[in-house]
Design a protein around this motif. Structure first.
Motif, PDB file in Angstrom:
ATOM      1  N   SER A   1      17.797  -2.929   5.366  1.00  0.00           N
ATOM      2  CA  SER A   1      18.650  -3.256   4.220  1.00  0.00           C
ATOM      3  C   SER A   1      18.288  -2.359   3.046  1.00  0.00           C
ATOM      4  CB  SER A   1      18.454  -4.720   3.813  1.00  0.00           C
ATOM      5  OG  SER A   1      17.122  -4.921   3.361  1.00  0.00           O
ATOM      6  N   GLU A   2      19.092  -2.407   1.995  1.00  0.00           N
ATOM      7  CA  GLU A   2      18.809  -1.622   0.791  1.00  0.00           C
ATOM      8  C   GLU A   2      17.482  -2.049   0.169  1.00  0.00           C
ATOM      9  OE1 GLU A   2      20.842  -0.614  -3.559  1.00  0.00           O
ATOM     10  OE2 GLU A   2      22.035  -1.526  -1.971  1.00  0.00           O
ATOM     11  N   THR A   3      17.212  -3.359   0.223  1.00  0.00           N
ATOM     12  CA  THR A   3      15.958  -3.874  -0.313  1.00  0.00           C
ATOM     13  C   THR A   3      14.764  -3.291   0.446  1.00  0.00           C
ATOM     14  OG1 THR A   3      16.954  -5.948  -1.040  1.00  0.00           O
ATOM     15  CG2 THR A   3      14.579  -5.958  -0.661  1.00  0.00           C
ATOM     16  N   SER A   4      14.864  -3.246   1.766  1.00  0.00           N
ATOM     17  CA  SER A   4      13.786  -2.681   2.574  1.00  0.00           C
ATOM     18  C   SER A   4      13.632  -1.186   2.334  1.00  0.00           C
ATOM     19  CB  SER A   4      14.044  -2.936   4.063  1.00  0.00           C
ATOM     20  OG  SER A   4      13.864  -4.294   4.386  1.00  0.00           O
ATOM     21  N   ASN A   5      14.761  -0.486   2.262  1.00  0.00           N
ATOM     22  CA  ASN A   5      14.703   0.956   2.030  1.00  0.00           C
ATOM     23  C   ASN A   5      14.045   1.273   0.697  1.00  0.00           C
ATOM     24  OD1 ASN A   5      15.956   1.357   4.468  1.00  0.00           O
ATOM     25  ND2 ASN A   5      17.987   1.725   3.603  1.00  0.00           N
ATOM     26  N   ASN A   6      14.282   0.422  -0.283  1.00  0.00           N
ATOM     27  CA  ASN A   6      13.673   0.605  -1.598  1.00  0.00           C
ATOM     28  C   ASN A   6      12.154   0.468  -1.497  1.00  0.00           C
ATOM     29  OD1 ASN A   6      13.790   0.782  -4.568  1.00  0.00           O
ATOM     30  ND2 ASN A   6      13.105  -1.326  -4.494  1.00  0.00           N
ATOM     31  N   ALA A   7      11.704  -0.525  -0.738  1.00  0.00           N
ATOM     32  CA  ALA A   7      10.272  -0.744  -0.560  1.00  0.00           C
ATOM     33  C   ALA A   7       9.637   0.362   0.267  1.00  0.00           C
ATOM     34  CB  ALA A   7      10.037  -2.100   0.108  1.00  0.00           C
ATOM     35  N   PHE A   8      10.428   1.022   1.096  1.00  0.00           N
ATOM     36  CA  PHE A   8       9.913   2.095   1.947  1.00  0.00           C
ATOM     37  C   PHE A   8       9.303   3.226   1.125  1.00  0.00           C
ATOM     38  CE2 PHE A   8      10.855   5.774   4.946  1.00  0.00           C
ATOM     39  CZ  PHE A   8       9.770   5.515   5.766  1.00  0.00           C
TER      40      PHE A   8
ATOM     41  N   MET B   1       6.302  -4.672   2.084  1.00  0.00           N
ATOM     42  CA  MET B   1       7.591  -5.237   2.486  1.00  0.00           C
ATOM     43  C   MET B   1       8.455  -5.565   1.277  1.00  0.00           C
ATOM     44  SD  MET B   1       5.959  -8.767   4.036  1.00  0.00           S
ATOM     45  CE  MET B   1       7.504  -9.309   4.762  1.00  0.00           C
ATOM     46  N   GLY B   2       9.751  -5.339   1.450  1.00  0.00           N
ATOM     47  CA  GLY B   2      10.698  -5.667   0.387  1.00  0.00           C
ATOM     48  C   GLY B   2      10.932  -7.154   0.338  1.00  0.00           C
ATOM     49  N   THR B   3      11.169  -7.669  -0.861  1.00  0.00           N
ATOM     50  CA  THR B   3      11.468  -9.085  -1.030  1.00  0.00           C
ATOM     51  C   THR B   3      12.819  -9.227  -1.704  1.00  0.00           C
ATOM     52  OG1 THR B   3      10.395  -9.172  -3.182  1.00  0.00           O
ATOM     53  CG2 THR B   3       9.025  -9.618  -1.279  1.00  0.00           C
ATOM     54  N   GLY B   4      13.490 -10.292  -1.400  1.00  0.00           N
ATOM     55  CA  GLY B   4      14.834 -10.469  -1.934  1.00  0.00           C
ATOM     56  C   GLY B   4      15.820 -10.305  -0.798  1.00  0.00           C
ATOM     57  N   GLY B   5      17.045  -9.946  -1.143  1.00  0.00           N
ATOM     58  CA  GLY B   5      18.044  -9.759  -0.101  1.00  0.00           C
ATOM     59  C   GLY B   5      19.181 -10.735  -0.233  1.00  0.00           C
ATOM     60  N   ALA B   6      19.649 -11.221   0.885  1.00  0.00           N
ATOM     61  CA  ALA B   6      20.866 -12.026   0.915  1.00  0.00           C
ATOM     62  C   ALA B   6      20.773 -13.290   0.075  1.00  0.00           C
ATOM     63  CB  ALA B   6      21.207 -12.383   2.359  1.00  0.00           C
ATOM     64  N   THR B   7      19.592 -13.915   0.026  1.00  0.00           N
ATOM     65  CA  THR B   7      19.485 -15.165  -0.711  1.00  0.00           C
ATOM     66  C   THR B   7      19.333 -14.948  -2.211  1.00  0.00           C
ATOM     67  OG1 THR B   7      17.091 -15.151  -0.285  1.00  0.00           O
ATOM     68  CG2 THR B   7      18.458 -16.422   1.214  1.00  0.00           C
ATOM     69  N   GLY B   8      19.072 -13.720  -2.618  1.00  0.00           N
ATOM     70  CA  GLY B   8      18.993 -13.421  -4.047  1.00  0.00           C
ATOM     71  C   GLY B   8      17.609 -13.605  -4.626  1.00  0.00           C
ATOM     72  N   LEU B   9      17.343 -12.869  -5.692  1.00  0.00           N
ATOM     73  CA  LEU B   9      16.021 -12.916  -6.312  1.00  0.00           C
ATOM     74  C   LEU B   9      15.665 -14.294  -6.839  1.00  0.00           C
ATOM     75  CD1 LEU B   9      15.844  -9.583  -8.306  1.00  0.00           C
ATOM     76  CD2 LEU B   9      14.425 -10.250  -6.394  1.00  0.00           C
TER      77      LEU B   9
ATOM     78  N   GLY C   1      -1.330 -15.360   5.919  1.00  0.00           N
ATOM     79  CA  GLY C   1      -1.628 -15.379   7.343  1.00  0.00           C
ATOM     80  C   GLY C   1      -2.380 -14.178   7.861  1.00  0.00           C
ATOM     81  N   THR C   2      -2.668 -13.213   6.975  1.00  0.00           N
ATOM     82  CA  THR C   2      -3.345 -11.997   7.419  1.00  0.00           C
ATOM     83  C   THR C   2      -4.381 -11.555   6.410  1.00  0.00           C
ATOM     84  OG1 THR C   2      -3.025  -9.663   7.993  1.00  0.00           O
ATOM     85  CG2 THR C   2      -1.539 -10.585   6.370  1.00  0.00           C
ATOM     86  N   ASN C   3      -5.352 -10.786   6.867  1.00  0.00           N
ATOM     87  CA  ASN C   3      -6.368 -10.242   5.979  1.00  0.00           C
ATOM     88  C   ASN C   3      -5.992  -8.875   5.432  1.00  0.00           C
ATOM     89  OD1 ASN C   3      -8.160 -12.385   6.001  1.00  0.00           O
ATOM     90  ND2 ASN C   3      -9.228 -11.650   7.820  1.00  0.00           N
ATOM     91  N   ALA C   4      -4.846  -8.353   5.845  1.00  0.00           N
ATOM     92  CA  ALA C   4      -4.389  -7.089   5.289  1.00  0.00           C
ATOM     93  C   ALA C   4      -3.974  -7.300   3.835  1.00  0.00           C
ATOM     94  CB  ALA C   4      -3.203  -6.554   6.092  1.00  0.00           C
ATOM     95  N   LEU C   5      -4.026  -6.238   3.057  1.00  0.00           N
ATOM     96  CA  LEU C   5      -3.512  -6.319   1.689  1.00  0.00           C
ATOM     97  C   LEU C   5      -1.999  -6.212   1.765  1.00  0.00           C
ATOM     98  CD1 LEU C   5      -6.529  -5.313   1.408  1.00  0.00           C
ATOM     99  CD2 LEU C   5      -5.842  -4.354  -0.780  1.00  0.00           C
ATOM    100  N   VAL C   6      -1.303  -7.124   1.119  1.00  0.00           N
ATOM    101  CA  VAL C   6       0.154  -7.189   1.241  1.00  0.00           C
ATOM    102  C   VAL C   6       0.811  -6.884  -0.096  1.00  0.00           C
ATOM    103  CG1 VAL C   6       2.127  -8.598   1.907  1.00  0.00           C
ATOM    104  CG2 VAL C   6      -0.081  -8.923   3.058  1.00  0.00           C
ATOM    105  N   LEU C   7       1.695  -5.895  -0.084  1.00  0.00           N
ATOM    106  CA  LEU C   7       2.427  -5.503  -1.286  1.00  0.00           C
ATOM    107  C   LEU C   7       3.876  -5.947  -1.142  1.00  0.00           C
ATOM    108  CD1 LEU C   7       2.234  -3.905  -4.007  1.00  0.00           C
ATOM    109  CD2 LEU C   7       3.100  -1.924  -2.739  1.00  0.00           C
ATOM    110  N   GLY C   8       4.292  -6.915  -1.974  1.00  0.00           N
ATOM    111  CA  GLY C   8       5.672  -7.383  -1.980  1.00  0.00           C
ATOM    112  C   GLY C   8       6.444  -6.672  -3.072  1.00  0.00           C
ATOM    113  N   VAL C   9       7.516  -5.978  -2.687  1.00  0.00           N
ATOM    114  CA  VAL C   9       8.283  -5.157  -3.624  1.00  0.00           C
ATOM    115  C   VAL C   9       9.620  -5.823  -3.932  1.00  0.00           C
ATOM    116  CG1 VAL C   9       9.286  -2.885  -4.062  1.00  0.00           C
ATOM    117  CG2 VAL C   9       7.217  -3.084  -2.653  1.00  0.00           C
ATOM    118  N   PRO C  10       9.859  -6.216  -5.202  1.00  0.00           N
ATOM    119  CA  PRO C  10      11.132  -6.844  -5.573  1.00  0.00           C
ATOM    120  C   PRO C  10      12.317  -5.925  -5.311  1.00  0.00           C
ATOM    121  CG  PRO C  10       9.496  -7.117  -7.304  1.00  0.00           C
ATOM    122  CD  PRO C  10       8.928  -6.129  -6.336  1.00  0.00           C
ATOM    123  N   ALA C  11      13.454  -6.521  -5.050  1.00  0.00           N
ATOM    124  CA  ALA C  11      14.643  -5.752  -4.713  1.00  0.00           C
ATOM    125  C   ALA C  11      15.068  -4.809  -5.841  1.00  0.00           C
ATOM    126  CB  ALA C  11      15.789  -6.700  -4.370  1.00  0.00           C
TER     127      ALA C  11
END
Length: 279
Positions: free
Chosen positions: A11-18, A117-125, A140-150
């Motif tokens: 999605s556009e949201t994911s591509n932005n986070a890419f 990973m991108g956050t947001g999408g169809a349900t809206g911010l 659920g994981t020990n990895a560092l997780v970066l959530g990127v707003p849409a």
């Protein structure tokens, strides 16, 4: 080489986070593994006596998902080229099943250091700034997780914010944040919002300053009864590019993602949220 897992639905949201995933890879010397997860629908087969038909339906759906996956990968490579990041090593995975389960398992199997990973999408911010999926991955994981707003557009990472109450756990988390900051040559701006209910011994604060005196770390202590607005103001005033928090127990994150702070941040800031963890 470090590894960054990038779950995507193309999605556009994911591509932005890419773009964030690629920039992170460039600055910390990592490779990117893209992950596309799809679920097969439950098909009502009560009107047929031919079991083979069900297998054919699922086979067709899997083929369609694979063809879509194959078509989308060149688009990701094009994004990398547009940002002059096509030199980043990239591999691709497609898995069937539950998204969160597959992400967490892949982190273990591939020894992933970061998840972007991108956050947001169809349900809206408004309803899904970080959301249950990213929250579940963060807890659920020990990895560092970066959530990127849409609505976040990548800007050079010059300032990383870190909220703290000067606990032992946060001391370790701040140490883990240093390599990321050094990779981007960024400053770390630590914020402690003092509101009367969270008094910290001045000796502890002084100790932290001594520990990090050789690093590009600055401590800000602000007295305020409104923690949420203070964080928002701090992010804007110091032009924070990433806000980091210690990954605490599940109830903390699930509560955070449904508070007014999250909604305020969704509408007043466009910066990613980094979940740090303790082993």
């Amino acid at each position: 080489m470090r590894k960054i897992l990038f779950p995507t639905d193309f999605s556009e949201t994911s591509n932005n986070a890419f773009v964030y995933a690629l920039k992170l890879a460039e600055n910390i010397g990592a490779e990117v593994i893209t992950l596309h997860v799809y679920e097969l629908p439950i098909i009502d087969m009560s009107y047929t006596d031919v079991p083979v038909y069900q297998a054919e339906v699922y086979e067709s759906l899997e083929l369609n998902n694979f063809e879509n996956f194959k078509d989308q990968i060149p688009m990701l490579r094009k994004i990398a080229e547009q940002h002059k990041l096509d030199h980043i090593k990239m591999s691709n995975m497609m898995l069937q099943g539950d998204l969160v389960t597959n992400i967490i398992q892949t982190v273990k199997d591939e020894f992933i250091d970061y998840v972007v990973m991108g956050t947001g999408g169809a349900t809206g911010l408004k309803e899904f700034f970080i959301g249950s999926t990213t929250a579940s991955v963060m807890t659920g994981t020990n990895a560092l997780v970066l959530g990127v707003p849409a609505n976040s557009q990548y800007e050079p990472i010059k300032k990383i914010g870190f909220t703290t109450q000067f606990t032992i756990e946060e001391l370790d988390a701040l140490r883990k944040l240093l390599p990321l900051a050094k990779g981007f040559k960024a400053d770390i701006e630590c914020l402690f919002v003092k509101n009367g209910d969270n008094e910290v011994n001045e000796v502890i604060i002084a100790d932290w300053k001594v520990i990090f005196k050789e690093e590009k770390v600055t401590f800000h202590i602000i007295e305020s009864k409104d923690v949420e607005d203070t964080i928002i103001d701090f992010v804007n005033l110091y032009r924070i590019n990433i806000l980091a928090m210690l990954n605490q127990k599940r109830s903390f994150w699930e509560g955070l993602f449904h508070t007014s702070l999250t909604k305020k941040m969704a509408f007043h800031t466009k910066i990613p949220l980094l979940a740090l963890h303790n082993d």
